[in-house]
Design a protein around this motif. Structure first.
Motif, PDB file in Angstrom:
ATOM      1  N   LEU A 218       0.832  -1.208   0.000  1.00 20.66           N
ATOM      2  CA  LEU A 218       0.000   0.000   0.000  1.00 20.66           C
ATOM      3  C   LEU A 218       0.864   1.255   0.000  1.00 20.66           C
ATOM      4  CD1 LEU A 218      -3.045  -0.503   2.418  1.00 20.66           C
ATOM      5  CD2 LEU A 218      -3.082   0.041  -0.004  1.00 20.66           C
ATOM      6  N   GLN A 219       1.866   1.286   0.850  1.00 20.08           N
ATOM      7  CA  GLN A 219       2.738   2.454   0.921  1.00 20.08           C
ATOM      8  C   GLN A 219       3.467   2.685  -0.399  1.00 20.08           C
ATOM      9  OE1 GLN A 219       5.272   1.617   4.268  1.00 20.08           O
ATOM     10  NE2 GLN A 219       3.633   1.856   5.770  1.00 20.08           N
ATOM     11  N   GLU A 220       3.956   1.603  -1.003  1.00 20.29           N
ATOM     12  CA  GLU A 220       4.695   1.740  -2.262  1.00 20.29           C
ATOM     13  C   GLU A 220       3.793   2.213  -3.390  1.00 20.29           C
ATOM     14  OE1 GLU A 220       6.341  -2.116  -2.825  1.00 20.29           O
ATOM     15  OE2 GLU A 220       7.949  -1.854  -1.338  1.00 20.29           O
ATOM     16  N   MET A 221       2.585   1.665  -3.480  1.00 21.14           N
ATOM     17  CA  MET A 221       1.663   2.062  -4.536  1.00 21.14           C
ATOM     18  C   MET A 221       1.215   3.518  -4.374  1.00 21.14           C
ATOM     19  SD  MET A 221       1.224  -0.354  -6.790  1.00 21.14           S
ATOM     20  CE  MET A 221       3.012  -0.548  -6.615  1.00 21.14           C
ATOM     21  N   CYS A 222       1.007   3.932  -3.130  1.00 19.35           N
ATOM     22  CA  CYS A 222       0.585   5.314  -2.898  1.00 19.35           C
ATOM     23  C   CYS A 222       1.712   6.299  -3.217  1.00 19.35           C
ATOM     24  CB  CYS A 222       0.118   5.492  -1.450  1.00 19.35           C
ATOM     25  SG  CYS A 222      -1.465   4.689  -1.089  1.00 19.35           S
ATOM     26  N   ALA A 223       2.956   5.836  -3.089  1.00 17.47           N
ATOM     27  CA  ALA A 223       4.107   6.699  -3.403  1.00 17.47           C
ATOM     28  C   ALA A 223       4.522   6.596  -4.861  1.00 17.47           C
ATOM     29  CB  ALA A 223       5.284   6.322  -2.505  1.00 17.47           C
TER      30      ALA A 223
ATOM     31  N   CYS B 265     -12.943   0.180   8.284  1.00 14.16           N
ATOM     32  CA  CYS B 265     -13.538   0.685   7.046  1.00 14.16           C
ATOM     33  C   CYS B 265     -14.231  -0.486   6.361  1.00 14.16           C
ATOM     34  CB  CYS B 265     -12.481   1.289   6.127  1.00 14.16           C
ATOM     35  SG  CYS B 265     -13.229   2.003   4.637  1.00 14.16           S
ATOM     36  N   TYR B 266     -15.541  -0.425   6.298  1.00 18.67           N
ATOM     37  CA  TYR B 266     -16.272  -1.551   5.730  1.00 18.67           C
ATOM     38  C   TYR B 266     -16.419  -1.414   4.212  1.00 18.67           C
ATOM     39  CZ  TYR B 266     -20.711   1.133   5.524  1.00 18.67           C
ATOM     40  OH  TYR B 266     -21.689   2.051   5.248  1.00 18.67           O
ATOM     41  N   VAL B 267     -16.231  -2.532   3.538  1.00 20.30           N
ATOM     42  CA  VAL B 267     -16.357  -2.608   2.080  1.00 20.30           C
ATOM     43  C   VAL B 267     -17.482  -3.585   1.771  1.00 20.30           C
ATOM     44  CG1 VAL B 267     -15.210  -3.175  -0.094  1.00 20.30           C
ATOM     45  CG2 VAL B 267     -13.889  -2.156   1.786  1.00 20.30           C
ATOM     46  N   PRO B 268     -18.603  -3.122   1.218  1.00 23.75           N
ATOM     47  CA  PRO B 268     -19.697  -4.031   0.901  1.00 23.75           C
ATOM     48  C   PRO B 268     -19.257  -5.161  -0.020  1.00 23.75           C
ATOM     49  CG  PRO B 268     -20.461  -1.763   0.813  1.00 23.75           C
ATOM     50  CD  PRO B 268     -18.974  -1.706   0.984  1.00 23.75           C
ATOM     51  N   LYS B 269     -19.824  -6.321   0.200  1.00 18.91           N
ATOM     52  CA  LYS B 269     -19.517  -7.560  -0.517  1.00 18.91           C
ATOM     53  C   LYS B 269     -18.163  -8.134  -0.133  1.00 18.91           C
ATOM     54  CE  LYS B 269     -22.230  -8.890  -2.145  1.00 18.91           C
ATOM     55  NZ  LYS B 269     -23.369  -9.497  -1.384  1.00 18.91           N
ATOM     56  N   VAL B 270     -17.644  -7.719   1.023  1.00 18.71           N
ATOM     57  CA  VAL B 270     -16.397  -8.299   1.541  1.00 18.71           C
ATOM     58  C   VAL B 270     -16.621  -8.639   3.019  1.00 18.71           C
ATOM     59  CG1 VAL B 270     -13.897  -8.097   1.667  1.00 18.71           C
ATOM     60  CG2 VAL B 270     -15.124  -6.790  -0.055  1.00 18.71           C
TER      61      VAL B 270
ATOM     62  N   THR C 122      -6.271   1.278  16.196  1.00 19.75           N
ATOM     63  CA  THR C 122      -5.933   0.248  15.216  1.00 19.75           C
ATOM     64  C   THR C 122      -6.947   0.309  14.081  1.00 19.75           C
ATOM     65  OG1 THR C 122      -5.024  -1.184  16.939  1.00 19.75           O
ATOM     66  CG2 THR C 122      -5.595  -2.215  14.845  1.00 19.75           C
ATOM     67  N   LYS C 123      -6.451   0.459  12.863  1.00 19.60           N
ATOM     68  CA  LYS C 123      -7.315   0.651  11.694  1.00 19.60           C
ATOM     69  C   LYS C 123      -7.215  -0.578  10.780  1.00 19.60           C
ATOM     70  CE  LYS C 123      -4.556   3.960  11.164  1.00 19.60           C
ATOM     71  NZ  LYS C 123      -3.934   3.830  12.507  1.00 19.60           N
ATOM     72  N   PHE C 124      -8.365  -1.099  10.356  1.00 19.96           N
ATOM     73  CA  PHE C 124      -8.322  -2.268   9.481  1.00 19.96           C
ATOM     74  C   PHE C 124      -9.420  -2.225   8.437  1.00 19.96           C
ATOM     75  CE2 PHE C 124     -11.576  -3.780  12.428  1.00 19.96           C
ATOM     76  CZ  PHE C 124     -12.358  -4.640  11.672  1.00 19.96           C
ATOM     77  N   LEU C 125      -9.228  -2.989   7.382  1.00 21.92           N
ATOM     78  CA  LEU C 125     -10.239  -3.185   6.340  1.00 21.92           C
ATOM     79  C   LEU C 125     -10.042  -4.563   5.731  1.00 21.92           C
ATOM     80  CD1 LEU C 125      -9.377  -1.308   3.015  1.00 21.92           C
ATOM     81  CD2 LEU C 125      -7.683  -1.916   4.709  1.00 21.92           C
ATOM     82  N   PHE C 126     -11.077  -5.052   5.046  1.00 25.08           N
ATOM     83  CA  PHE C 126     -10.994  -6.303   4.308  1.00 25.08           C
ATOM     84  C   PHE C 126     -11.353  -6.036   2.853  1.00 25.08           C
ATOM     85  CE2 PHE C 126     -10.450  -8.408   8.228  1.00 25.08           C
ATOM     86  CZ  PHE C 126     -10.102  -9.742   7.982  1.00 25.08           C
ATOM     87  N   VAL C 127     -10.628  -6.669   1.941  1.00 21.57           N
ATOM     88  CA  VAL C 127     -10.837  -6.473   0.510  1.00 21.57           C
ATOM     89  C   VAL C 127     -10.949  -7.840  -0.166  1.00 21.57           C
ATOM     90  CG1 VAL C 127      -9.610  -4.262   0.482  1.00 21.57           C
ATOM     91  CG2 VAL C 127      -8.337  -6.387   0.077  1.00 21.57           C
TER      92      VAL C 127
ATOM     93  N   CYS D  92     -12.365   3.829   1.283  1.00 22.72           N
ATOM     94  CA  CYS D  92     -11.512   3.721   2.480  1.00 22.72           C
ATOM     95  C   CYS D  92     -10.274   4.599   2.455  1.00 22.72           C
ATOM     96  CB  CYS D  92     -11.105   2.260   2.684  1.00 22.72           C
ATOM     97  SG  CYS D  92     -12.508   1.169   3.028  1.00 22.72           S
ATOM     98  N   HIS D  93      -9.970   5.253   1.335  1.00 22.53           N
ATOM     99  CA  HIS D  93      -8.888   6.241   1.255  1.00 22.53           C
ATOM    100  C   HIS D  93      -7.551   5.695   1.785  1.00 22.53           C
ATOM    101  CE1 HIS D  93     -12.436   8.726   0.640  1.00 22.53           C
ATOM    102  NE2 HIS D  93     -12.868   8.347   1.829  1.00 22.53           N
ATOM    103  N   PRO D  94      -7.050   4.615   1.188  1.00 21.41           N
ATOM    104  CA  PRO D  94      -5.834   3.980   1.721  1.00 21.41           C
ATOM    105  C   PRO D  94      -4.566   4.799   1.558  1.00 21.41           C
ATOM    106  CG  PRO D  94      -6.485   2.966  -0.354  1.00 21.41           C
ATOM    107  CD  PRO D  94      -7.590   3.892   0.029  1.00 21.41           C
ATOM    108  N   CYS D  95      -4.591   5.828   0.719  1.00 21.28           N
ATOM    109  CA  CYS D  95      -3.401   6.678   0.591  1.00 21.28           C
ATOM    110  C   CYS D  95      -3.422   7.841   1.578  1.00 21.28           C
ATOM    111  CB  CYS D  95      -3.270   7.204  -0.848  1.00 21.28           C
ATOM    112  SG  CYS D  95      -2.807   5.913  -2.033  1.00 21.28           S
ATOM    113  N   GLN D  96      -4.533   8.049   2.261  1.00 19.22           N
ATOM    114  CA  GLN D  96      -4.620   9.075   3.297  1.00 19.22           C
ATOM    115  C   GLN D  96      -4.636   8.459   4.695  1.00 19.22           C
ATOM    116  OE1 GLN D  96      -6.751   9.116   0.548  1.00 19.22           O
ATOM    117  NE2 GLN D  96      -5.553  10.675  -0.482  1.00 19.22           N
ATOM    118  N   ILE D  97      -5.037   7.201   4.796  1.00 15.55           N
ATOM    119  CA  ILE D  97      -5.141   6.512   6.082  1.00 15.55           C
ATOM    120  C   ILE D  97      -4.177   5.334   6.079  1.00 15.55           C
ATOM    121  CG2 ILE D  97      -6.661   5.206   7.617  1.00 15.55           C
ATOM    122  CD1 ILE D  97      -9.010   6.830   6.476  1.00 15.55           C
ATOM    123  N   GLN D  98      -3.274   5.285   7.026  1.00 14.87           N
ATOM    124  CA  GLN D  98      -2.305   4.196   7.115  1.00 14.87           C
ATOM    125  C   GLN D  98      -2.932   3.040   7.905  1.00 14.87           C
ATOM    126  OE1 GLN D  98       1.387   5.649   8.701  1.00 14.87           O
ATOM    127  NE2 GLN D  98       1.792   6.981   6.944  1.00 14.87           N
ATOM    128  N   TYR D  99      -3.433   2.059   7.179  1.00 14.13           N
ATOM    129  CA  TYR D  99      -4.103   0.932   7.823  1.00 14.13           C
ATOM    130  C   TYR D  99      -3.088   0.014   8.491  1.00 14.13           C
ATOM    131  CZ  TYR D  99      -8.532   2.358   5.839  1.00 14.13           C
ATOM    132  OH  TYR D  99      -9.675   3.075   5.545  1.00 14.13           O
TER     133      TYR D  99
END
Length: 415
Positions: free
Chosen positions: A129-134, A169-174, A240-245, A330-337
């Motif tokens: 995530l960090q590498e892709m956002c950078a 951060c909830y992702v519908p259908k996950v 602690t911040k988490f999400l499922f994809v 979920c804004h993964p480039c603004q929030i460090q999960y």
């Protein structure tokens, strides 16, 4: 003259002091402002440092700095050890205060560490995530926004549990239904005969998806006013911040199956009728889903893909959450999960996460026996979609593929 000046000074100081008291004691400002004797479950990458005494200066700190100092004091995670002091149960303790501390039964001691391969899996996902956002070569809308620039309405998928210091951060259908159930149990927002509900599967689906059951970031403005964004950032730092994809194309198949192959009058009226009129040569589609199903009419999967690719779609209305890209939810480039779960490894990831949160003796992730959409079905589902449309669809969801480590589906895109 001197007396009047002194009076004004006392008025200003008194007002500032009262505002600070309001911030501190405002309902649910943070996890530990109400659990003054019990630390919040610390995030996985937040070390505990002893407070350092700052040198005094003659310069008066800004009002916002004062707020930050007070809030940080009460959100500072403790050691998390089972030996941390437990609040004394006194007869004159208020009922509200008794509800605020976290009972020690919620802590669990593990004699063995988490498997190295599971820790490495999480490290790889966070690093990706960090590498892709950078990575400047990957561009998508909103990537370079600051957190302050994200509209409040787009923060509605971030559920906060102040009792345990968790943001999901909830992702519908996950698997979001079951994770929402977990959050309800942990936050104790649902009572059964006056006792917090402890069985996730006992929570009805209509309550699970009822917005009133969850405290989300977009509700901060109503509760905290101009201090909302500042408090969001404090919680993002401490919790602690988490999400499922899941695989983006499989998620789309799952959304289509659930919303358009089953009777759903709301989705039929809002979306299916539009698809039928635009792409299925149905200028006057049936008025209700029951009438449509009675004559065997519903949009095809190919119609659904056409709808997603049509520029007119988002001119009329933003993508529904069930097919909106994860990077927009979920804004993964603004929030460090701190934890990134995959549905493909859901059981292992859920066990790892609950253990990391140290609540695995409080709640277990429910095992799903529903008819899950399998990734092996992709070829069959996309067989009716033209290859060029598949490639356009991949471009639309490419950020999700790359951010979360899903391979480009070559077999589907290069037929």
């Amino acid at each position: 003259m001197g007396t009047s000046r002194m009076f004004r000074i006392f008025v200003v100081l008194g007002s500032a002091f009262m505002i600070l008291l309001i911030i501190i004691y405002w309902d649910d400002v943070g996890a530990s402002h109400l659990y003054l004797h019990t630390p919040v479950s610390p995030g996985p990458k937040i070390p505990h440092h002893p407070p350092q005494q700052k040198p005094q200066t003659s310069r008066t700190p800004s009002f916002l700095s004062d707020i930050d100092a007070f809030v940080n004091q009460f959100l500072e995670p403790g050691t998390g050890e089972p030996t941390d002091p437990v609040p004394v149960d006194t007869s004159n303790q208020s009922e509200k205060a008794e509800e605020r501390y976290i009972p020690r039964r919620e802590w669990k001691i593990h004699l063995t560490p988490v498997a190295a391969e599971l820790r490495e899996r999480q490290e790889q996902r966070r690093r990706l995530l960090q590498e892709m956002c950078a990575n400047d070569s990957m561009v998508f809308p909103g990537k370079n926004l600051s957190f302050d620039d994200i509209p409040n309405k787009e923060l509605d998928h971030l559920i906060v549990d102040d009792r345990h210091g968790i943001i999901y951060c909830y992702v519908p259908k996950v698997a979001c239904t079951n994770w929402k159930r977990i959050m309800i149990v942990l936050s104790e927002s649902l009572l059964q005969d006056g006792v917090p509900q402890r069985d996730p599967l006992a929570i009805p689906r209509d309550l699970v998806h009822n917005n009133s059951m969850h405290f989300t970031f977009n509700k901060f403005w109503k509760r905290y006013g101009k201090f909302a964004r500042h408090l969001m950032k404090v919680k993002l730092k401490k919790y602690t911040k988490f999400l499922f994809v899941r695989d983006p194309f499989v998620r789309l198949i799952s959304a289509y199956r659930n919303k358009f192959e089953l009777r759903n009058d709301d989705f039929y009226r809002r979306f299916a009728q539009v698809m039928l009129r635009r792409y299925a040569n149905q200028p006057t589609p049936p008025a209700s889903v029951d009438e449509a199903f009675a004559v065997g009419i519903h949009p095809s999967f190919s119609n659904f893909i056409q709808y997603l690719l049509d520029p007119q779609t988002e001119k009329d209305i933003p993508f529904n959450e069930h097919w909106r890209q994860v990077y927009r939810l979920c804004h993964p480039c603004q929030i460090q999960y701190d934890f990134v779960g995959h549905l493909e490894t859901a059981e292992e990831d859920a066990e790892h996460l609950l253990r990391q949160l140290r609540v695995d003796n409080v709640v277990e992730f429910p095992t799903s026996h529903r008819n899950l959409t399998a990734s092996s079905w992709e070829a069959d589902w996309f067989s009716t979609v033209p290859v060029e449309a598949r490639k356009e669809l991949y471009k639309l969801y490419e950020p999700d593929f790359r951010l979360f480590g899903y391979d480009r589906p070559e077999s589907i895109l290069n037929e």
